[in-house]
Scaffold this motif. Structure first.
Motif, PDB file in Angstrom:
ATOM      1  N   ALA A 184      17.582  -3.140   7.775  1.00 45.01           N
ATOM      2  CA  ALA A 184      17.489  -1.403   7.923  1.00 45.01           C
ATOM      3  C   ALA A 184      18.597  -0.871   8.865  1.00 45.01           C
ATOM      4  O   ALA A 184      18.804   0.352   9.038  1.00 45.01           O
ATOM      5  CB  ALA A 184      16.111  -1.122   7.286  1.00 45.01           C
TER       6      ALA A 184
ATOM      7  N   GLU B 124      19.855   2.985   9.655  1.00 47.54           N
ATOM      8  CA  GLU B 124      19.440   3.948  10.766  1.00 47.54           C
ATOM      9  C   GLU B 124      19.863   4.658  11.061  1.00 47.54           C
ATOM     10  O   GLU B 124      20.397   6.138  11.604  1.00 47.54           O
ATOM     11  CB  GLU B 124      17.485   3.658  11.495  1.00 47.54           C
ATOM     12  CG  GLU B 124      16.489   2.810  10.031  1.00 47.54           C
ATOM     13  CD  GLU B 124      15.572   2.599  11.594  1.00 47.54           C
ATOM     14  OE1 GLU B 124      13.881   2.459  10.256  1.00 47.54           O
ATOM     15  OE2 GLU B 124      15.597   1.744  11.841  1.00 47.54           O
TER      16      GLU B 124
ATOM     17  N   GLY C 149      22.550   6.915   9.918  1.00 47.37           N
ATOM     18  CA  GLY C 149      22.039   8.226   9.467  1.00 47.37           C
ATOM     19  C   GLY C 149      21.554   8.001   8.151  1.00 47.37           C
ATOM     20  O   GLY C 149      21.520   9.094   7.251  1.00 47.37           O
ATOM     21  N   ILE C 150      21.638   6.937   7.287  1.00 46.39           N
ATOM     22  CA  ILE C 150      21.195   7.339   5.843  1.00 46.39           C
ATOM     23  C   ILE C 150      20.006   7.106   5.612  1.00 46.39           C
ATOM     24  O   ILE C 150      19.262   6.884   6.047  1.00 46.39           O
ATOM     25  CB  ILE C 150      21.908   5.658   5.025  1.00 46.39           C
ATOM     26  CG1 ILE C 150      22.805   4.847   5.896  1.00 46.39           C
ATOM     27  CG2 ILE C 150      20.994   4.858   3.475  1.00 46.39           C
ATOM     28  CD1 ILE C 150      23.862   5.425   5.140  1.00 46.39           C
ATOM     29  N   PRO C 151      20.062   8.370   4.199  1.00 45.60           N
ATOM     30  CA  PRO C 151      18.635   8.398   3.508  1.00 45.60           C
ATOM     31  C   PRO C 151      17.729   7.081   3.350  1.00 45.60           C
ATOM     32  O   PRO C 151      18.248   6.499   2.839  1.00 45.60           O
ATOM     33  CB  PRO C 151      18.886   9.606   2.891  1.00 45.60           C
ATOM     34  CG  PRO C 151      20.293   9.826   2.978  1.00 45.60           C
ATOM     35  CD  PRO C 151      21.089   8.802   3.582  1.00 45.60           C
ATOM     36  N   PRO C 152      16.403   7.509   4.257  1.00 44.08           N
ATOM     37  CA  PRO C 152      15.245   6.838   3.345  1.00 44.08           C
ATOM     38  C   PRO C 152      15.448   6.152   1.956  1.00 44.08           C
ATOM     39  O   PRO C 152      15.523   5.112   1.429  1.00 44.08           O
ATOM     40  CB  PRO C 152      14.189   6.765   3.873  1.00 44.08           C
ATOM     41  CG  PRO C 152      14.333   8.395   5.016  1.00 44.08           C
ATOM     42  CD  PRO C 152      15.540   8.908   4.635  1.00 44.08           C
TER      43      PRO C 152
ATOM     44  N   MET D  14      18.309   3.883   1.972  1.00 46.22           N
ATOM     45  CA  MET D  14      18.513   2.738   2.489  1.00 46.22           C
ATOM     46  C   MET D  14      17.257   1.590   2.297  1.00 46.22           C
ATOM     47  O   MET D  14      17.985   0.512   2.252  1.00 46.22           O
ATOM     48  CB  MET D  14      17.519   3.589   4.107  1.00 46.22           C
ATOM     49  CG  MET D  14      18.049   2.361   5.000  1.00 46.22           C
ATOM     50  SD  MET D  14      16.576   2.574   6.194  1.00 46.22           S
ATOM     51  CE  MET D  14      17.723   4.525   6.700  1.00 46.22           C
TER      52      MET D  14
END
Lengths: 286, 269
Positions: free
Chosen positions: A109, A113, A116-119, A122
């Motif tokens: 991951a 991170e 800036g990919i949303p959780p 991700m």
């Protein structure tokens, strides 16, 4: 239209006199699997860095010519942007582990991170990549507790999860044992079959013969020849110039000199081709 | 390559004291626990009351180790590592601090007074509180959780990376050093004997380790760049670290307690 285009690329490392790449022209189609072979010092790794943007963004020095991927010029694109188009995996599995994360899951991951990919997305992408690379069972392990082959698959997964359009691999199996190498090749092949564009530097000639659409022979910074695996890998000029040659090709070439190889067939690269050739020869022999 | 099971993380493999358990203390936000640690230390040093340090251990730190379900690990560290060290400080200070009027004991150059005894105990107990608080913090807080939380609060991600990766890479370098030692010994390097001999034997060990590591640093830099480390986009985080209202209340409460102690200290002196 070609996805990757190199036009007249010449590159010299800082503080050196002679260029490592000399006037390289190369274009790779979307979905193509291109293998690069060459003796030590031919410029294979440098070519990988040039395609993956580390030249000129990480290694300074003198770059001339043009490197384009999907219509964008490398010089006009930031490295952190470029790596989302071209992913790079290299030899040493250990040094590709970031050290910032404590589990394989987090390690994969890490790149997302940074981007800036949303959780939620991700997690979905990490899950998908774990399946793709066959390392689901390692997800909660420490990346440092893994074998070289497993670490290299984690490194590969960490790049694939960023969904690059081109995957550049610089001798990804040279430090692995045979089992680890086979596992890594398995993933590369699966990605290629899914339509990913792959550029692979590799010494294991038999694997190249089985996988690649096209082979490029690099010699002293220039493209010596390119063509289908069978054309290039069995070419009679290669051994004298320091290229690795398949043992089956060597055997068949020696056999041909004794008249023990069928004239109708090209020289083999893989074991299967060699067996086929000797079978043909034996069944037609008096 | 050391192969270990996924569940077990021997300390030497990652240079961290963290014990994974389910507890209230584990669930607290890392910053809250960090605040608690520093508050305990400040209160122990600032409090004008002589028995504050001892009380903090008995009433706060030891019970908290049970709350965090790490009492056995805490007791082990406190008794096996901390008690001998602070015991030594206590003895040294009691006997060798200058001054002191009320002599309790005298033998040759050794002189014990009730004043130095009291001062020695105070110093030892303050150090005991300080190290204890940190041990408790490290036992219940994962280093990467701490760094993630601090990064979210504005700590530069480069700094966080340096701290966490160092914690992980030092044990790896240690095992590499062992390999190099074995390799050089098999070529006849003598690593035993007199001090001078051992120092000289270091030279062929340090070279490969340092240069090998420098090459690796470049490769690792490439590897993390390849994963967008320098991307200007704002980072996101895989794990949500809850920072509840309780956390905030605890933190402000602790700040208030420290200020109170500071006030009491100023008032009474």
């Amino acid at each position: 239209m070609a996805l990757v285009t190199l036009e007249n690329v010449t590159y010299r490392y800082p503080l050196t006199e002679t260029p490592v790449l000399k006037g390289i022209h190369l274009s790779v189609e979307e979905g193509e699997f291109v293998a690069i072979i060459g003796p030590n010092g031919a410029g294979k790794s440098t070519l990988c860095y040039a395609i993956s943007g580390f030249i000129p963004h990480f290694f300074k020095g003198e770059l001339s010519g043009s490197v384009r991927v999907a219509g964008r010029e490398v010089r006009e694109t930031a490295l952190s942007e470029w790596v989302t188009r071209v992913g790079l995996v290299f030899q040493n599995p250990f040094s590709q582990i970031s050290g910032a994360k404590y589990t394989v899951y987090e390690e994969i991951a890490f790149g997302l991170e940074n981007l800036g990919i949303p959780p939620e997305e991700m997690k979905a992408r990490v899950e998908e990549t774990l399946e793709l690379t066959g390392i689901r069972s390692l997800a909660e392990r420490s990346p440092y507790s893994l074998s070289g082959g497993q670490q290299q698959r984690v490194a590969l997964a960490s790049i694939l999860v960023m969904r690059p359009r081109v995957l550049v691999l610089d001798e990804p199996t040279s430090q692995l044992d045979p089992i680890g190498a086979r596992e890594v090749f398995g993933v590369i092949r699966a990605m290629s079959q899914k339509g990913m564009t792959v550029i692979l530097v590799e010494h294991k000639i038999e694997w190249i013969a089985a996988f690649a659409d096209r082979v490029i022979a690099l010699h002293e910074g220039e493209i010596l020849m390119e063509g289908t695996p069978d054309e290039v890998l069995t070419h009679s000029d290669l051994p004298a110039r320091g290229f690795g040659v398949s043992r089956y090709t060597q055997t068949a070439r020696a056999a041909a000199q004794q008249g023990l190889w069928p004239d109708s067939l090209p020289l083999p690269v893989t074991l299967e081709q060699a067996v086929e050739g000797f079978k043909t020869r034996n069944s037609s022999a008096p | 390559m050391v192969v270990s099971s996924g569940k077990m993380h021997p300390m030497h493999e990652r240079l961290s004291l963290y014990i994974h358990r389910e507890s209230v203390l584990h669930r607290l936000n890392p910053l809250t626990k960090l605040t608690l640690t520093f508050a305990l230390i400040l209160i122990a040093y600032l409090s004008p009351w002589y028995w504050t340090g001892s009380m903090l251990i008995a009433v706060v730190i030891a019970p908290l180790s049970f709350v965090g379900r790490v009492q056995r690990e805490y007791a082990w560290a406190a008794l096996r590592l901390l008690a001998p060290a602070t015991g030594f400080i206590f003895v040294m200070q009691s006997f060798f601090l200058p001054g002191g009027q009320t002599e309790l004991f005298r033998f040759a150059f050794l002189r014990l007074t009730s004043e130095t005894l009291a001062q020695g105990y105070l110093t030892a107990i303050r150090i005991f509180v300080m190290v204890s608080a940190f041990i408790l913090f490290l036992l219940t807080t994962h280093p990467s959780a701490l760094m993630t939380d601090l990064t979210r609060r504005g700590l530069p991600s480069q700094l966080a990376y340096v701290i966490v990766s160092t914690l992980q890479i030092i044990p790896q370098m240690e095992s590499k050093a062992q390999t190099i030692i074995a390799a050089q010994r098999s070529r006849g390097l003598d690593t035993e004997g007199t001090f001078l001999k051992r120092v000289r034997a270091l030279v062929p060990l340090v070279g490969p380790l340092v240069f090998g590591s420098l090459v690796e640093v470049e490769e690792r830099a490439i590897a993390i760049e390849a994963r967008g480390f320098t991307s200007p986009r704002p980072k996101t985080f895989l794990h949500e670290l809850p920072d509840t209202r309780t956390d905030k209340i605890i933190r402000w409460g602790l700040v208030f307690l420290v200020l109170l102690t500071l006030g009491a200290n100023a008032w009474l002196s």
